[in-house]
Design a protein around this motif. Structure first.
Motif, PDB file in Angstrom:
ATOM      1  N   LEU A 155     112.199  38.473  62.265  1.00 57.33           N
ATOM      2  CA  LEU A 155     111.174  38.745  61.359  1.00 57.33           C
ATOM      3  C   LEU A 155     111.167  37.908  60.054  1.00 57.33           C
ATOM      4  O   LEU A 155     112.305  37.700  59.672  1.00 57.33           O
ATOM      5  CB  LEU A 155     111.188  40.236  61.188  1.00 57.33           C
ATOM      6  CG  LEU A 155     110.730  41.182  62.469  1.00 57.33           C
ATOM      7  CD1 LEU A 155     110.846  42.636  62.132  1.00 57.33           C
ATOM      8  CD2 LEU A 155     109.183  40.910  62.931  1.00 57.33           C
ATOM      9  N   PRO A 156     110.145  37.549  59.490  1.00 56.71           N
ATOM     10  CA  PRO A 156     110.483  37.107  58.230  1.00 56.71           C
ATOM     11  C   PRO A 156     111.048  37.794  57.313  1.00 56.71           C
ATOM     12  O   PRO A 156     110.999  39.091  57.263  1.00 56.71           O
ATOM     13  CB  PRO A 156     108.893  36.744  57.759  1.00 56.71           C
ATOM     14  CG  PRO A 156     107.846  36.598  59.067  1.00 56.71           C
ATOM     15  CD  PRO A 156     108.710  37.752  60.104  1.00 56.71           C
ATOM     16  N   CYS A 157     111.906  37.184  56.563  1.00 59.36           N
ATOM     17  CA  CYS A 157     112.688  37.994  55.441  1.00 59.36           C
ATOM     18  C   CYS A 157     111.945  38.139  54.043  1.00 59.36           C
ATOM     19  O   CYS A 157     112.539  37.873  53.163  1.00 59.36           O
ATOM     20  CB  CYS A 157     113.848  36.726  55.368  1.00 59.36           C
ATOM     21  SG  CYS A 157     115.237  37.524  54.960  1.00 59.36           S
ATOM     22  N   THR A 158     110.985  38.888  54.209  1.00 56.69           N
ATOM     23  CA  THR A 158     110.065  39.240  53.030  1.00 56.69           C
ATOM     24  C   THR A 158     111.104  40.270  52.137  1.00 56.69           C
ATOM     25  O   THR A 158     111.618  41.223  52.756  1.00 56.69           O
ATOM     26  CB  THR A 158     108.952  40.028  53.294  1.00 56.69           C
ATOM     27  OG1 THR A 158     108.174  39.067  54.255  1.00 56.69           O
ATOM     28  CG2 THR A 158     108.185  40.326  52.072  1.00 56.69           C
ATOM     29  N   ARG A 159     111.179  40.159  50.940  1.00 55.21           N
ATOM     30  CA  ARG A 159     112.071  40.832  50.378  1.00 55.21           C
ATOM     31  C   ARG A 159     111.544  42.004  49.447  1.00 55.21           C
ATOM     32  O   ARG A 159     110.310  41.665  49.218  1.00 55.21           O
ATOM     33  CB  ARG A 159     112.921  40.005  49.200  1.00 55.21           C
ATOM     34  CG  ARG A 159     113.652  38.845  49.682  1.00 55.21           C
ATOM     35  CD  ARG A 159     114.674  39.341  50.301  1.00 55.21           C
ATOM     36  NE  ARG A 159     115.623  40.002  49.562  1.00 55.21           N
ATOM     37  CZ  ARG A 159     116.958  40.488  50.017  1.00 55.21           C
ATOM     38  NH1 ARG A 159     117.135  40.799  51.033  1.00 55.21           N
ATOM     39  NH2 ARG A 159     117.566  40.835  48.935  1.00 55.21           N
ATOM     40  N   GLY A 160     112.241  42.896  49.093  1.00 58.40           N
ATOM     41  CA  GLY A 160     111.491  44.071  48.327  1.00 58.40           C
ATOM     42  C   GLY A 160     111.369  43.678  46.886  1.00 58.40           C
ATOM     43  O   GLY A 160     111.662  42.582  46.515  1.00 58.40           O
ATOM     44  N   ARG A 161     110.818  44.722  46.024  1.00 52.00           N
ATOM     45  CA  ARG A 161     110.453  44.315  44.587  1.00 52.00           C
ATOM     46  C   ARG A 161     111.499  43.899  43.736  1.00 52.00           C
ATOM     47  O   ARG A 161     111.471  42.926  42.924  1.00 52.00           O
ATOM     48  CB  ARG A 161     109.941  45.471  44.148  1.00 52.00           C
ATOM     49  CG  ARG A 161     108.416  45.987  44.555  1.00 52.00           C
ATOM     50  CD  ARG A 161     108.062  47.042  43.894  1.00 52.00           C
ATOM     51  NE  ARG A 161     108.667  48.290  43.981  1.00 52.00           N
ATOM     52  CZ  ARG A 161     108.509  49.048  44.928  1.00 52.00           C
ATOM     53  NH1 ARG A 161     107.560  49.344  45.525  1.00 52.00           N
ATOM     54  NH2 ARG A 161     109.409  50.406  44.615  1.00 52.00           N
ATOM     55  N   SER A 162     112.878  44.245  44.057  1.00 58.06           N
ATOM     56  CA  SER A 162     113.853  44.103  43.530  1.00 58.06           C
ATOM     57  C   SER A 162     114.524  42.354  43.585  1.00 58.06           C
ATOM     58  O   SER A 162     115.107  42.065  42.797  1.00 58.06           O
ATOM     59  CB  SER A 162     115.001  44.986  43.340  1.00 58.06           C
ATOM     60  OG  SER A 162     115.605  45.015  44.601  1.00 58.06           O
ATOM     61  N   GLY A 163     113.880  41.917  44.583  1.00 62.30           N
ATOM     62  CA  GLY A 163     114.564  40.462  44.836  1.00 62.30           C
ATOM     63  C   GLY A 163     115.947  40.356  45.511  1.00 62.30           C
ATOM     64  O   GLY A 163     116.547  41.681  45.945  1.00 62.30           O
ATOM     65  N   PRO A 164     116.552  39.239  45.436  1.00 58.05           N
ATOM     66  CA  PRO A 164     117.810  39.061  46.157  1.00 58.05           C
ATOM     67  C   PRO A 164     119.018  39.847  45.209  1.00 58.05           C
ATOM     68  O   PRO A 164     118.775  39.798  43.880  1.00 58.05           O
ATOM     69  CB  PRO A 164     118.080  37.589  46.024  1.00 58.05           C
ATOM     70  CG  PRO A 164     116.787  36.948  45.721  1.00 58.05           C
ATOM     71  CD  PRO A 164     115.828  37.916  45.397  1.00 58.05           C
ATOM     72  N   ARG A 165     119.929  40.115  45.867  1.00 57.40           N
ATOM     73  CA  ARG A 165     120.982  40.781  45.111  1.00 57.40           C
ATOM     74  C   ARG A 165     122.140  39.922  44.766  1.00 57.40           C
ATOM     75  O   ARG A 165     122.398  39.069  45.607  1.00 57.40           O
ATOM     76  CB  ARG A 165     121.469  42.125  46.004  1.00 57.40           C
ATOM     77  CG  ARG A 165     120.532  43.125  46.186  1.00 57.40           C
ATOM     78  CD  ARG A 165     121.242  44.304  46.951  1.00 57.40           C
ATOM     79  NE  ARG A 165     120.305  45.303  46.544  1.00 57.40           N
ATOM     80  CZ  ARG A 165     120.383  46.540  47.144  1.00 57.40           C
ATOM     81  NH1 ARG A 165     121.569  46.738  47.926  1.00 57.40           N
ATOM     82  NH2 ARG A 165     119.657  47.489  47.097  1.00 57.40           N
TER      83      ARG A 165
END
Length: 163
Positions: free
Chosen positions: A153-163
């Motif tokens: 699945l596409p790697c859509t990120r949450g609101r906080s972005g990459p960690r």
């Protein structure tokens, strides 16, 4: 996407189980949801992945011997989930019709209870569901004594972005 591309990155084991595990699909959904939430994936990606893995785990525990393993891989653009079982045989892949796969067929219209039960049957829909959720980004890899079924699945990120 090719199977080789799906296997190029390092996996993370999310859950292992045997045929004795009670309600394996529910446990797999919970384990995958926890892992994807912890990795801060978008809610839509999580929902689609959880539904797709439920289908793969159901098939593995129904048609193949264990033990089983569910793994997660991530590339820069997608998240890949794998389910491994101990039956190296690749099953026949059903044809995926261009139209809605579960619309009543003309021959079953007015066909009574048998036609209704055939239409509402839950069997045989799992790979169609995975195919639709992943836009066709799924497949099988067979090794000496195991088989891996994967989807991406596409790697859509949450609101906080990459960690």
């Amino acid at each position: 996407m090719t199977a080789q591309r799906a296997l190029d990155c390092n996996p993370c084991v999310v859950w292992r189980w045997t045929s004795c595990a009670p309600d394996a699909p529910a446990q797999a959904r919970t384990a995958l949801r926890r892992a994807l939430v912890e990795l801060d994936f978008d809610c839509e990606v999580i929902s689609d992945a959880v539904l797709a893995v439920s289908e793969l785990v159901t098939n593995a525990t129904r048609y193949a011997p264990g033990p089983y393993e569910m793994r997660l891989r991530r590339t820069a653009t997608e998240v890949i989930c794998e389910v491994e079982d101990h039956n190296p045989r690749i099953p026949e892949i059903p044809d995926f019709p261009a139209e809605a796969p579960y619309a009543p067929s003309e021959e079953n219209l007015g066909g009574g209870l048998d036609a209704l039960c055939a239409l509402l049957s839950e069997r045989g829909r799992g790979l169609h569901i995975v195919h639709e959720l992943t836009n066709g980004a799924w497949g099988f890899c067979s090794q000496a004594s195991t088989k891996i079924v994967w989807f991406a699945l596409p790697c859509t990120r949450g609101r906080s972005g990459p960690r």
